[in-house]
Design a protein around this motif. Structure first.
Motif, short mmCIF file in Angstrom:
data_model
loop_
_atom_site.label_atom_id
_atom_site.label_comp_id
_atom_site.label_asym_id
_atom_site.label_seq_id
_atom_site.Cartn_x
_atom_site.Cartn_y
_atom_site.Cartn_z
N HIS A 156 -3.82 7.69 -3.77
CA HIS A 156 -2.37 6.89 -4.10
C HIS A 156 -1.49 8.98 -4.16
O HIS A 156 -0.64 8.98 -5.21
CB HIS A 156 -3.07 7.68 -5.84
N CYS A 172 2.02 -0.35 -6.68
CA CYS A 172 0.62 0.17 -7.07
C CYS A 172 0.60 0.22 -8.70
O CYS A 172 1.35 0.90 -9.70
CB CYS A 172 -0.27 1.49 -6.25
N CYS A 174 -1.48 2.41 -10.23
CA CYS A 174 -1.24 4.08 -10.53
C CYS A 174 0.02 3.76 -11.66
O CYS A 174 0.46 4.65 -11.92
CB CYS A 174 -1.82 4.64 -9.73
N CYS A 179 1.25 3.71 -2.37
CA CYS A 179 0.34 4.95 -2.36
C CYS A 179 -0.60 4.30 -1.05
O CYS A 179 -0.10 3.06 -0.31
CB CYS A 179 -0.35 4.52 -3.14
ZN ZN Z 1 -0.84 4.37 -6.24
#
Ligand code: ZN
Length: 322
Positions: A156, A172, A174, A179
């Protein structure tokens, strides 16, 4: 007896070890998007292993994420149905015994550094590239953790030395864009290939197409190798590991071990490397070197010795003295 469970995004794998000898192994599909059924599936795998082995075992579990040190709740899992869940407490209630839980990539690194492809190496960066991208770090066989429980989480960070068409990069889970995981995971390769070819193929199909000379598939693999080289070069620049050992579905792509170390020379900080770009722009191509040892970058890049079993073996070894 030691039991190890590798809770993956698509499979739950269980192993029973007597010493370091495997006495039973079970693999079932992960019930996606269903936490309660995931707990039941883990309990059922453990019950079956103990029935087959005829003994009760210690239980270590590798998870696709980590337990937050202050709360014990799952964080950073790409299997998002685990996020915020008290997995350890729930499993201990369910199984009636203490369990040890660690990040799956950390389990992988411990296993490979102990008796796998990186056995005996001082500093090991163990990376799993499959549904997602995780990594663990061992120093002289000891796992490096940290106050945030995230040592090794290169997946990440943004893809380094990104080119114009790689920015801002795919979104992503996240919450960020671009990432490393969005490019290097199996689904990342599928998306990248689809953008260029309008074909939605899984990574193994893309690799098979490249082998028989499909130009689009070959280009997808070439882009993939270049991105992996950049992502790993940034790790080498920070950690300078003796060995980078790779597991996960994407570790089955043979050509990576030859091509990626040739490409990372351009990005590892060392102006004495033949193809490192010099201020006057002069570059000399690096010729073909042996697998795992290229040019003056001494870091070796190797495939996991225990294959897909590394994570599950490492989980079992979370109990070194049962
Ligand atoms: Zn990510």
């Amino acid at each position: 007896m030691r039991i190890g469970i590798d809770l993956g995004g698509t499979k739950i794998e269980g192993i029973a070890l007597d010493g370091s000898r495997e006495v039973a192994r079970i693999r079932v599909d992960t019930p996606r998007d269903d936490y309660a059924t995931t707990l039941e599936a883990i309990a059922s795998v453990i019950a079956d292993l103990e029935r087959q082995a005829g003994a009760r075992g210690t239980v270590g579990i590798g998870i696709p994420g980590t337990l937050s040190p202050p709360t014990g709740l799952v964080k950073n899992a790409n299997s998002v149905w685990l996020l915020g869940r008290p997995l350890q407490v729930d499993l201990e209630t369910c199984l009636g015994r203490e369990v040890r839980i660690a990040n799956d990539a950390n389990c992988f690194a411990v296993s490979e550094a102990a008796d796998g492809a990186a056995a005996g190496a001082d500093v090991v960066f163990g990376v799993i590239v499959g549904t997602g991208t995780g990594a663990g770090i061992t120093v002289r066989g000891r796992l490096l953790t940290g106050p945030n429980g995230i040592a090794g989480e290169w997946g990440h960070n943004p893809l380094p030395w990104a080119t114009g068409d790689e920015l801002p990069g795919p979104s992503c889970y996240c919450g960020k864009h671009g990432c490393v995981e969005t490019f290097l995971s199996g689904p990342g390769m599928t998306l990248d290939h689809e953008r260029r070819s309008d074909r939605r193929d899984a990574a193994p199909a893309i690799v098979a197409s490249a082998v028989v000379g499909n130009a689009a598939a070959e280009e997808t693999l070439a882009r993939y190798e270049h991105r992996m080289a950049r992502a790993l070069a940034s790790v080498i620049n920070v950690l300078d590991p003796d060995v980078i050992v790779m597991g996960g579905g994407m570790s089955n792509i043979d050509r990576l071990y030859h091509n990626v170390p040739r490409l990372w020379c351009e990005y590892v900080f060392d102006t004495s490397i033949p193809n490192y770009p010099t201020p006057n722009g002069r570059r000399v191509e690096v010729g073909p070197f042996g697998i795992g040892s290229v040019g003056r970058v001494r870091t070796k890049f190797v495939r996991a010795a225990h294959g897909d079993a590394s994570g599950v073996r490492g989980a079992a070894w979370l109990w070194p003295d049962p």
